[in-house]
Structures are given as C-alpha cells and as structure tokens.
Design an enzyme around this catalytic site. Structure first.
Site, PDB file in Angstrom:
ATOM      1  N   LEU A   1       0.844  -1.201   0.000  1.00 29.00           N
ATOM      2  CA  LEU A   1       0.000   0.000   0.000  1.00 29.00           C
ATOM      3  C   LEU A   1       0.876   1.247   0.000  1.00 29.00           C
ATOM      4  O   LEU A   1       1.707   1.435   0.888  1.00 29.00           O
ATOM      5  CB  LEU A   1      -0.921   0.013   1.222  1.00 29.00           C
TER       6      LEU A   1
ATOM      7  N   ALA B   1      -0.508   4.489  -1.513  1.00 28.10           N
ATOM      8  CA  ALA B   1      -1.312   5.528  -2.176  1.00 28.10           C
ATOM      9  C   ALA B   1      -1.410   6.807  -1.354  1.00 28.10           C
ATOM     10  O   ALA B   1      -1.764   7.856  -1.883  1.00 28.10           O
ATOM     11  CB  ALA B   1      -2.707   4.993  -2.476  1.00 28.10           C
TER      12      ALA B   1
ATOM     13  N   ARG C   1       2.095  15.092   6.145  1.00 28.86           N
ATOM     14  CA  ARG C   1       3.029  15.610   7.158  1.00 28.86           C
ATOM     15  C   ARG C   1       4.490  15.609   6.713  1.00 28.86           C
ATOM     16  O   ARG C   1       5.357  16.128   7.412  1.00 28.86           O
ATOM     17  CB  ARG C   1       2.866  14.820   8.466  1.00 28.86           C
TER      18      ARG C   1
ATOM     19  N   LYS D   1       5.397  10.302  -0.490  1.00 26.84           N
ATOM     20  CA  LYS D   1       6.064   9.886   0.751  1.00 26.84           C
ATOM     21  C   LYS D   1       6.957   8.663   0.576  1.00 26.84           C
ATOM     22  O   LYS D   1       8.100   8.648   1.052  1.00 26.84           O
ATOM     23  CB  LYS D   1       5.022   9.605   1.833  1.00 26.84           C
TER      24      LYS D   1
ATOM     25  N   GLN E   1      -5.138   3.686  -6.945  1.00 24.95           N
ATOM     26  CA  GLN E   1      -6.281   3.991  -6.079  1.00 24.95           C
ATOM     27  C   GLN E   1      -6.487   5.505  -6.190  1.00 24.95           C
ATOM     28  O   GLN E   1      -5.708   6.278  -5.649  1.00 24.95           O
ATOM     29  CB  GLN E   1      -5.967   3.588  -4.626  1.00 24.95           C
TER      30      GLN E   1
ATOM     31  N   ALA F   1      50.743  15.387  -8.941  1.00 26.36           N
ATOM     32  CA  ALA F   1      49.827  16.312  -8.262  1.00 26.36           C
ATOM     33  C   ALA F   1      49.270  17.329  -9.249  1.00 26.36           C
ATOM     34  O   ALA F   1      49.987  17.828 -10.114  1.00 26.36           O
ATOM     35  CB  ALA F   1      50.571  17.028  -7.149  1.00 26.36           C
TER      36      ALA F   1
ATOM     37  N   ASN G   1      38.067  16.487 -19.746  1.00 26.65           N
ATOM     38  CA  ASN G   1      37.248  15.499 -20.455  1.00 26.65           C
ATOM     39  C   ASN G   1      36.037  16.099 -21.146  1.00 26.65           C
ATOM     40  O   ASN G   1      35.381  15.445 -21.928  1.00 26.65           O
ATOM     41  CB  ASN G   1      36.784  14.410 -19.475  1.00 26.65           C
TER      42      ASN G   1
ATOM     43  N   SER H   1      53.526  16.634 -12.660  1.00 29.50           N
ATOM     44  CA  SER H   1      52.583  17.453 -11.896  1.00 29.50           C
ATOM     45  C   SER H   1      51.979  18.534 -12.769  1.00 29.50           C
ATOM     46  O   SER H   1      52.636  19.084 -13.652  1.00 29.50           O
ATOM     47  CB  SER H   1      53.310  18.131 -10.735  1.00 29.50           C
TER      48      SER H   1
HETATM   49  C1  UD1 Z   1      -3.168   1.566  10.045  1.00 29.67           C
HETATM   50  C2  UD1 Z   1      -4.039   0.495  10.683  1.00 29.67           C
HETATM   51  C3  UD1 Z   1      -3.752   0.439  12.178  1.00 29.67           C
HETATM   52  C4  UD1 Z   1      -2.289   0.177  12.395  1.00 29.67           C
HETATM   53  C5  UD1 Z   1      -1.427   1.221  11.681  1.00 29.67           C
HETATM   54  C6  UD1 Z   1       0.001   0.834  11.752  1.00 29.67           C
HETATM   55  C7  UD1 Z   1      -6.093   0.420   9.360  1.00 29.67           C
HETATM   56  C8  UD1 Z   1      -7.522   0.840   9.300  1.00 29.67           C
HETATM   57  N1  UD1 Z   1      -5.424   0.825  10.429  1.00 29.67           N
HETATM   58  O1  UD1 Z   1      -3.577   2.813  10.594  1.00 29.67           O
HETATM   59  O2  UD1 Z   1      -4.526  -0.597  12.774  1.00 29.67           O
HETATM   60  O3  UD1 Z   1      -1.996   0.178  13.788  1.00 29.67           O
HETATM   61  O4  UD1 Z   1      -1.793   1.303  10.312  1.00 29.67           O
HETATM   62  O5  UD1 Z   1       0.791   1.854  11.196  1.00 29.67           O
HETATM   63  O6  UD1 Z   1      -5.642  -0.279   8.484  1.00 29.67           O
HETATM   64  N2  UD1 Z   1      -3.194   3.674   2.389  1.00 29.67           N
HETATM   65  C9  UD1 Z   1      -3.537   3.617   1.057  1.00 29.67           C
HETATM   66  N3  UD1 Z   1      -4.787   3.948   0.695  1.00 29.67           N
HETATM   67  C10 UD1 Z   1      -5.743   4.317   1.586  1.00 29.67           C
HETATM   68  C11 UD1 Z   1      -5.392   4.369   2.952  1.00 29.67           C
HETATM   69  C12 UD1 Z   1      -4.104   4.043   3.317  1.00 29.67           C
HETATM   70  O7  UD1 Z   1      -2.709   3.272   0.210  1.00 29.67           O
HETATM   71  O8  UD1 Z   1      -6.875   4.571   1.161  1.00 29.67           O
HETATM   72  C13 UD1 Z   1      -1.827   3.323   2.795  1.00 29.67           C
HETATM   73  C14 UD1 Z   1      -1.092   4.514   3.377  1.00 29.67           C
HETATM   74  O9  UD1 Z   1      -0.361   5.197   2.380  1.00 29.67           O
HETATM   75  C15 UD1 Z   1      -0.184   3.853   4.408  1.00 29.67           C
HETATM   76  C16 UD1 Z   1      -0.959   2.627   4.839  1.00 29.67           C
HETATM   77  O10 UD1 Z   1      -1.904   2.384   3.831  1.00 29.67           O
HETATM   78  O11 UD1 Z   1       1.011   3.423   3.820  1.00 29.67           O
HETATM   79  C17 UD1 Z   1      -1.631   2.793   6.192  1.00 29.67           C
HETATM   80  O12 UD1 Z   1      -2.573   3.834   6.123  1.00 29.67           O
HETATM   81  P1  UD1 Z   1      -2.737   4.909   7.268  1.00 29.67           P
HETATM   82  O13 UD1 Z   1      -3.801   5.830   6.882  1.00 29.67           O
HETATM   83  O14 UD1 Z   1      -1.420   5.472   7.629  1.00 29.67           O
HETATM   84  O15 UD1 Z   1      -3.269   3.970   8.436  1.00 29.67           O
HETATM   85  P2  UD1 Z   1      -3.163   4.237   9.988  1.00 29.67           P
HETATM   86  O16 UD1 Z   1      -4.225   5.196  10.370  1.00 29.67           O
HETATM   87  O17 UD1 Z   1      -1.778   4.546  10.356  1.00 29.67           O
END
Ligand code: UD1
Ligand code: CA
Length: 451
Positions: free
Chosen positions: A8, A10, A15, A22, A75, A362, A368, A387
């Site tokens: 994942l 997307a 931040r 990212k 996505q 030296a 080049n 040198s």
């Molecule tokens: C998620 C978990 C949480 C876990 C935590 C660990 C869920 C609902 N929660 O929370 O239980 O403790 O990770 O870090 O899964 N992403 C997508 N598409 C989306 C949403 C997210 O690609 O629609 C990707 C984000 O880029 C990220 C990852 O999924 O890499 C996690 O998503 P994020 O929104 O950070 O989840 P957390 O709220 O941290």
C-alpha cells in the site's frame, strides 16, 4: 505456497511537507518503498502489486526500476486500507495463493517475521503481525482471546478499556487471496474515520467461523514514517543496523557512528573504514582495502590493497584495481585505474583508462568535457604524468611515456616518449631586484603625496 505481495503506497503523506510522494523519500539511499518491497521479496513472491495514488507515475517508475515485474494499480481516492487492497483484486484475478499486505511507509519488517507469519498461516485463515508497543498511541489494538485474534479496533473507535491494550497492529496481514477479497467485500465505512478499514476483516472472519491469530515482532520493525523527523529516525535506525552488520562481518571501523552506508554497500572482511566516510549507492569495497577519513564514494569498486583518501571522492564508474592509491583531494569518475596506479594529490581523473603502475602527478587534470561532449583519456602502463599536466581529451599517453610538469597535452604521446608542452622559461638576471626597487619607490612617493 505461492505468495502475492500487495504494498500500500497511495497515501499522500501530508506531514512530510513534500512534493515527492512519501514512499519515495530515501533511507540508506533507496526509496523507503524499495525497502518495503525488499522485505517481501525475500519470500520469493510470484506477484508484486503496488497500490499507488498520489504521485503514482513516479511511484511506478521507482517500483519497476527495482523489480520490472512489479504491477502498479491506482487507487484514485484514498478511502481506507481495505479499499486500497481491493484495488489489487482485478490484477490478482485467478491467483489462488496467499496474499501478504505490506505498507510502503513501513520499511523495516524483517524476513524472520514474515516467515513466522507464513508458518502461522498453516494453522489460521488470517494472520496479523502485531507488536507490543511502548507507547500504543494511535495504533489499532489487537483484541486477543488466548491464541485467537478476535478483532482489531482502531484507536479512534476504541473504548477506554480497549485503549489500555498494548498489543498493536503493524498493518501487515496475510490470508488466502479469495478469502481476503471476500472478507474485504463485507467491510463498510461506518466508523469514526468513515474509512474502509482493512482491520475490520478480522471481526468479519471470526463471525464467519474463520480463525485468526497474531504473530508478534519487535517494535523497531514496525517503525512507520509520516514526517521528516520520523524519516531521520528511520535513517538512523537503518545506519546503526547496517554498521553493526559490517562490524559483525569483520570490517574495521574506529568510529562506526560517523560512517554512512547505503542499502547496497558491500565491504569485504578486514577492510578498514576510517571516520567520516560516506558511501552513496553502488559502492563495493574488497577485503583488505583501506578507505581513509572524509572520503565520499558511490557507484565505484575498490579492490583489495587499494588505499583511498583521506578526502578522496570516487564517483560512479570509478574502478580501482589492486594496490591503487588515490590520495587527498583526488576525484575519480568513470575511470579504470589498473593495478598499482598512484594518484596521490589534487587530481581529477574523469573518463579515463590508466595502465598498470602509472603515476599521476599532483594537480593533473583530465580535461574530459568540451562543453558539449565528454571525451576519454587513455594512459598506458608505467607512464609518468608530471605534476600539473592538463590532458585535453580525447588524448592518449603511451606505455612508459612521460609528460613534463605543467604541460598541456593536446596530441597523443607515443610509448616511451617525453612530451613537453609549456612555454620555455625566460630568466633575466637582476630583473626582480630592479623591479622591486622601482615599486617600493613608487609606494613611498604615493605616501608622501608626490606624484
Ligand atoms: C493503520 C491500521 C492500524 C495500524 C497502523 C500501523 C487500518 C484501518 N489501520 O492505521 O490498525 O496500527 O496502520 O501503522 O488499516 N493507504 C492507502 N490507501 C488508503 C489508505 C491508506 O494506500 O486509502 C496506505 C497509506 O499510504 C499507508 C498505509 O496504507 O502506507 C496505512 O494507512 P494509514 O492511513 O497510515 O493507516 P493508519 O491510520 O496509520
Ligand atoms: Ca500510518
């Protein structure tokens, strides 16, 4: 069991305050996405699918540069982790092995943890990777009953009691492909975040009589990156692990905390790395080579017995054979230095081939670049480059040839020849003395106001 990875990637990473997606921010010289891919690749997956959204084109290029067979699905709207995984479903149509979901922003999951999950999968329909959090903060909580995982509750939706649970969700999850997608079909978004939570599949699986469990890993593996501060912390964690691995392999470092490594740095046993050395991507250092303080190396190869630095720079394509010496303020790029070559001081060697045992004086520079094209300089064996020689490429200097100091060499020098290409010296007796007397007198007159 054949495995498909779904990574994942997307999320926007708001931040990070960055134009770069990212997952493309680097750790140890490689995008964090590649670290995440690499931990899954250790399981020899049959398929790798990256779910991209923000900056998808750049994410695709980076992912496929690392592994050309990687498929990238898009996505368009980030509606939650379950929705993200569902985007990979068409690509996996007909795949009946196991799916392992990883996050592109969680780069340090170990091979051992993924192996442990694979073992647990033999007993359970769904396996989650959890960890004991020192500060559970906003992580999803794992609700266990003995060995059995009952459900995962997201922090936002957790009760006061559930928030006291310290066993947290890393996000890594594994199930058989069809089982996983069927469970995801049942996930809604009736929750505090109005998102489709992947974590909901556990409760759904249990309600359907399927079994689920959690495997735990060390908290350090689950380090996720959401900000530059966390990126810096991840870099520090990567560096300390990489240094420790080199020390364990028999590399000498007097001040390992000052040596910076890349994801692919290779250093042989008994090599010595002095303080404050930086290895960019693609550096390989053979056994017994010595890299002296304050040197910067990338895309280069240093053979056994070679000595580099202090204060040397090896750029991509620098290849140093055995016993080569490259000293202070010497830069080498796209050049092959054969066995025993010495370039000890203040030199630029770019786009060149230098034969065995030749000595580069030296201040020598291979000129080049003509402003448009790059040209090569070829120097034979046992040559002596005086040198401050300028070698205006394309040009060659033969075996055993010599260039006089300060020469600007624009034409090829045959084997054994001496090339002298500088203005002849003119010496005028007494001239300096007379000149200084005249100047001093002029200064004195100016001081007195006499013109
Ligand atoms: C998620 C978990 C949480 C876990 C935590 C660990 C869920 C609902 N929660 O929370 O239980 O403790 O990770 O870090 O899964 N992403 C997508 N598409 C989306 C949403 C997210 O690609 O629609 C990707 C984000 O880029 C990220 C990852 O999924 O890499 C996690 O998503 P994020 O929104 O950070 O989840 P957390 O709220 O941290
Ligand atoms: Ca997160």
């Amino acid at each position: 069991m054949s495995i498909a990875l779904i990574i994942l990637a997307a999320g926007k990473g708001t931040r990070m305050e960055s134009h770069l997606p990212k997952v493309l921010h680097k750790i140890g010289g490689a995008p964090m996405l590649l670290h995440a891919m690499q931990s899954g690749i250790a399981l020899s997956p049959e398929r790798i699918i990256v779910v991209a959204g923000h900056g998808a084109d750049r994410v695709r290029i980076a992912a496929q540069a690392h592994d050309p067979d990687t498929e990238v699905v898009i996505q368009t709207e980030q509606l939650g982790t379950a929705h993200a995984v569902a985007q990979a479903r068409p690509a996996l149509n007909g795949f009946d092995g196991d799916v392992l979901v990883l996050y592109g922003d969680t780069p340090f999951i170990s091979h051992a943890s993924l192996e442990a999950m694979a073992v647990a999968r033999a007993q359970h329909d769904v396996v989650v990777l959890g960890f004991e959090a020192t500060d559970p903060d906003r992580y999803g909580r794992l609700v266990m009953q003995g060995e059995s995982l009952q459900r995962i509750v997201e922090f936002k939706d957790a009760s006061v009691d559930e928030r006291t649970i310290t066993l947290c969700n890393s996000g890594v999850i594994s199930a058989q492909a069809e089982t996983l997608f069927d469970l995801i079909d049942a996930v809604g978004n009736d929750n505090a975040g109005e998102e489709h939570y992947l974590t909901d599949i556990i409760g759904i699986a249990r309600a359907r009589g399927l079994s689920a469990t959690a495997v735990t890993c060390d908290e350090s593996e689950t380090l996720g990156i959401n900000s530059r501060a966390e990126l810096a912390r991840a870099e520090a964690a990567f560096q300390s692990r990489a240094r420790a691995a080199l020390l364990a392999d028999g590399v000498t470092m007097q001040a390992p905390e000052t040596v910076f490594l890349s994801f692919d740095t290779v250093i042989g046993r008994d090599a010595e790395i002095e303080p404050n050395v930086v290895f960019g991507p693609g550096a390989t250092i053979e056994s017994g080579a010595r890299i002296r303080a304050f040197s910067h190396l990338e895309g280069c190869h240093v053979s056994r017995g070679a000595v580099v630095g202090p204060f040397a720079r090896l750029r991509p394509g620098a290849e140093l054979a055995e016993d080569v010496h490259v000293g202070n303020f010497v830069e080498v790029k796209n050049a092959q230095l054969a066995e025993g070559v010495k370039a000890n001081h203040l030199t630029y060697i770019g786009d060149a081939d230098i034969g065995e045992r030749s000595n580069i004086g030296a201040g020598t520079i291979t000129c080049n670049y003509d402003g448009v094209f790059k040209h090569r300089t070829t120097i034979g064996a046992d040559a002596f480059i005086g040198s401050n020689t300028m070698l205006v490429a394309p040009v060659s200097v033969g075996d055993g040839a010599l260039t006089a100091s300060g020469s600007v060499i624009t034409r090829d020098v045959p084997d054994g020849a001496l090339a002298l290409a500088r203005a002849p010296q003119v010496t005028k007796d007494g001239h300096a003395k007379r000149l200084f007397e005249m100047l001093k007198k002029k200064k004195e007159n100016l001081r007195k106001g006499v013109i």
